[in-house]
Structure formats: C-alpha cells, structure tokens
Design a protein around this motif. Structure first.
Motif, PDB file in Angstrom:
ATOM      1  N   LEU A   1      13.353  72.739  65.351  1.00 10.02           N
ATOM      2  CA  LEU A   1      14.562  72.779  64.522  1.00 10.02           C
ATOM      3  C   LEU A   1      15.381  74.027  64.811  1.00 10.02           C
ATOM      4  O   LEU A   1      16.618  73.976  64.859  1.00 10.02           O
ATOM      5  N   LEU A   2      14.688  75.154  65.005  1.00 11.74           N
ATOM      6  CA  LEU A   2      15.404  76.402  65.320  1.00 11.74           C
ATOM      7  C   LEU A   2      16.164  76.270  66.631  1.00 11.74           C
ATOM      8  O   LEU A   2      17.338  76.668  66.729  1.00 11.74           O
TER       9      LEU A   2
ATOM     10  N   PRO B   1      23.207  77.203  69.346  1.00 11.36           N
ATOM     11  CA  PRO B   1      23.974  76.703  70.506  1.00 11.36           C
ATOM     12  C   PRO B   1      23.419  77.159  71.845  1.00 11.36           C
ATOM     13  O   PRO B   1      23.499  76.437  72.835  1.00 11.36           O
ATOM     14  N   ASN B   2      22.827  78.366  71.902  1.00  8.13           N
ATOM     15  CA  ASN B   2      22.324  78.893  73.166  1.00  8.13           C
ATOM     16  C   ASN B   2      21.144  78.107  73.715  1.00  8.13           C
ATOM     17  O   ASN B   2      20.856  78.151  74.914  1.00  8.13           O
ATOM     18  N   PHE B   3      20.426  77.414  72.836  1.00 11.04           N
ATOM     19  CA  PHE B   3      19.207  76.719  73.259  1.00 11.04           C
ATOM     20  C   PHE B   3      19.278  75.213  73.058  1.00 11.04           C
ATOM     21  O   PHE B   3      18.377  74.498  73.496  1.00 11.04           O
TER      22      PHE B   3
ATOM     23  N   SER C   1       8.915  74.736  71.787  1.00 12.19           N
ATOM     24  CA  SER C   1       8.915  74.624  70.328  1.00 12.19           C
ATOM     25  C   SER C   1       7.847  75.520  69.715  1.00 12.19           C
ATOM     26  O   SER C   1       8.082  76.163  68.681  1.00 12.19           O
ATOM     27  N   ILE C   2       6.660  75.568  70.357  1.00 17.21           N
ATOM     28  CA  ILE C   2       5.575  76.417  69.848  1.00 17.21           C
ATOM     29  C   ILE C   2       5.975  77.886  69.882  1.00 17.21           C
ATOM     30  O   ILE C   2       5.761  78.640  68.926  1.00 17.21           O
ATOM     31  N   ILE C   3       6.576  78.309  71.020  1.00 13.92           N
ATOM     32  CA  ILE C   3       6.985  79.717  71.145  1.00 13.92           C
ATOM     33  C   ILE C   3       8.025  80.078  70.081  1.00 13.92           C
ATOM     34  O   ILE C   3       7.932  81.119  69.421  1.00 13.92           O
ATOM     35  N   ALA C   4       9.026  79.208  69.916  1.00 12.09           N
ATOM     36  CA  ALA C   4      10.035  79.460  68.877  1.00 12.09           C
ATOM     37  C   ALA C   4       9.414  79.390  67.492  1.00 12.09           C
ATOM     38  O   ALA C   4       9.764  80.173  66.597  1.00 12.09           O
ATOM     39  N   GLY C   5       8.456  78.455  67.307  1.00  9.31           N
ATOM     40  CA  GLY C   5       7.793  78.332  66.009  1.00  9.31           C
ATOM     41  C   GLY C   5       6.983  79.555  65.656  1.00  9.31           C
ATOM     42  O   GLY C   5       6.927  79.955  64.485  1.00  9.31           O
TER      43      GLY C   5
ATOM     44  N   ASP D   1      14.270  77.535  58.104  1.00  4.52           N
ATOM     45  CA  ASP D   1      15.045  76.599  58.930  1.00  4.52           C
ATOM     46  C   ASP D   1      16.141  75.933  58.115  1.00  4.52           C
ATOM     47  O   ASP D   1      17.267  75.740  58.594  1.00  4.52           O
ATOM     48  N   VAL D   2      15.815  75.563  56.876  1.00  4.62           N
ATOM     49  CA  VAL D   2      16.821  74.954  55.997  1.00  4.62           C
ATOM     50  C   VAL D   2      17.943  75.952  55.724  1.00  4.62           C
ATOM     51  O   VAL D   2      19.132  75.598  55.750  1.00  4.62           O
TER      52      VAL D   2
END
Length: 259
Positions: free
Chosen positions: A19-20, A25-27, A43-47, A105-106
């Motif tokens: 979600l992040l 926009p950059n990703f 997703s795991i790294i961002a999470g 995230d919300v």
C-alpha cells in the motif's frame, strides 16, 4: 509450522508495504510493473520500514499513556475481551504494532488525497514525470511526455522512410507496442539525400473542417514502436531559420566551429 501471529505479521508487512509503494508516485509504477517474488520482496522491505515507524509510535504512545496512568491495547480489547482468546503480551504487542502500521497507511492515503485536492497539478505532473523517467518504459516514452509538456509536435521517421509530424493522441501507461498520433503533415524522406518531402497537409484539412462536427481522432494514425527508427521534437517556428542556413551551407558557407 508457522503460528497464526507469524502469518499475521508477514501478511501485515506485505500489505502495508505494498500500500505504501502504490501510494507514493516515485514507486507506484515500479511496483505495478513487478511480478512474483520481486513484488513480494519490495513489499516486505517497504513493510519493514512501516513496521519500524509503527514500533516507534507504539513505544512513544505507550510511554505517554503510562505517564498518564492509562492502559489501553486494541489487541487486548479485540482478542481477549471480544473474541475471548488468551494471548501472550508479546502477541498483543505485535498485534498492536500491526494495527498502527495499517492506520499509518490509511493516514498516508487520506493525507495524499487532501494534498491532491489542494495541489492536484503538482501531483499530476510528479506522477507523469516519474513514469516518463522510468527506465523500464518502452522506447521514446520520455520524448512523448516531453512533447506533451512543451506543446511541440514530434517528427517520426519510419523504417520505410515514411514521415509523420504530429501530436500523440493518448499518453499510455504501462507496457505498449504502438502509439496513436494526430498528424499535422506526412511525407517521406528522399532515398538518396534523406531530405524530408512533405506530401499530405493534414493540418490544412483539419482547419477547413473545424466548423464541422468531425473529431480530430478520425485522422489518427497508429504506428508500431518497432517501425519507428528516429523521432524528435519539431518546432515549426524555427523551420525557416534551419532552411535558410541549409541553403547557405549548400552555397559554400562553412559550418561554425564547435571547438
């Protein structure tokens, strides 16, 4: 065998990270073009980043609540009080951080929505720029967006020496194999000199039909990207200047030194 809390932890990491990435926009376009384990790893790294921030928020809020003699845990309320489950303190801690990750995230989504309404032009241009600059895009993508940004037509030379000068009809996102243009002129390049010979004046016809109920898309030309061998912006306001200098050079004028 993985415990339910471990599965929950991995699920939250993936979802919050994904979600992040699609919110920024950059990703957004990088993650949308990835697949399989690439999407999972990104997703795991961002999470993990979101989870670390959520952990900081959790411990800071816990410190503040304890200083006020307030005890509250959303996981304790849901798991112990509502669902009547008996879970350990570590499980409640991880669950609380997972909830905070989701709420972050919300919050980011709501913040970007408000920003978009207040400054939609900036976010729109930022999104287009990040997509146009992506190295994974098909060839000529950056040129197409530069044409739209500067309001200049593009001169296309095809593999059969056919030439079109016109504007991109639609800027496509993602992978694509062809483009559609609204032509202004078309012609060909001379077989020997490669000079451009314009033959069909679409622009004159469009001007004559401007009062009629005919849309410009009627004259759209579809071109496969694989057939385009050269393309560049074409500014008609400098056309006479280039023509004059070309004539002078043909009459013996030497080229200016670039050194």
């Amino acid at each position: 065998m993985l415990k339910p809390i471990s599965l929950l932890f991995i699920l939250v990491l993936c979802c919050s990270g994904y979600l992040l990435l699609i919110l920024l926009p950059n990703f957004r376009f990088k993650i949308s073009k990835s697949a399989g384990y690439h999407t999972f790893l990104q997703s795991i790294i961002a999470g993990i980043s979101v989870f670390i921030l959520a952990s900081i928020v959790y411990f800071l809020s816990g410190f503040i609540l304890r200083s006020l003699n307030i005890t509250f845990s959303i996981s304790d309320l849901i798991l112990n009080e509502i669902l009547q489950l008996t879970v350990s303190n570590s499980t409640k801690t991880i669950s609380d951080i997972c909830v905070i990750s989701f709420l972050m995230d919300v919050f980011l989504y709501l913040t970007l929505t408000v920003m978009q309404r207040k400054n939609s032009q900036y976010l729109y241009e930022s999104t287009l720029k990040n997509f146009a600059d992506s190295p994974e895009n098909p060839e000529f993508t950056d040129l197409f967006f530069r044409s739209a940004r500067l309001g200049l037509p593009i001169l296309f030379t095809l593999s059969d020496r056919k030439v079109f000068i016109g504007y991109i009809s639609t800027l496509k996102f993602g992978d694509y194999n062809d483009i559609e243009i609204i032509p202004m002129y078309s012609g060909f390049r001379d077989k020997d000199t490669l000079k451009i010979e314009l033959v069909t004046p679409y622009l004159d016809v469009l001007d004559e039909l401007r009062d009629e109920t005919i849309e410009d898309d009627v004259f759209c030309v579809s071109m496969p990207l694989r057939e385009i061998i050269h393309a560049h912006l074409y500014d008609f306001s400098y056309q006479d200047d280039f023509k004059r200098r070309e004539d002078e050079y043909q009459n013996g004028l030497k080229y200016s030194s670039t050194s």
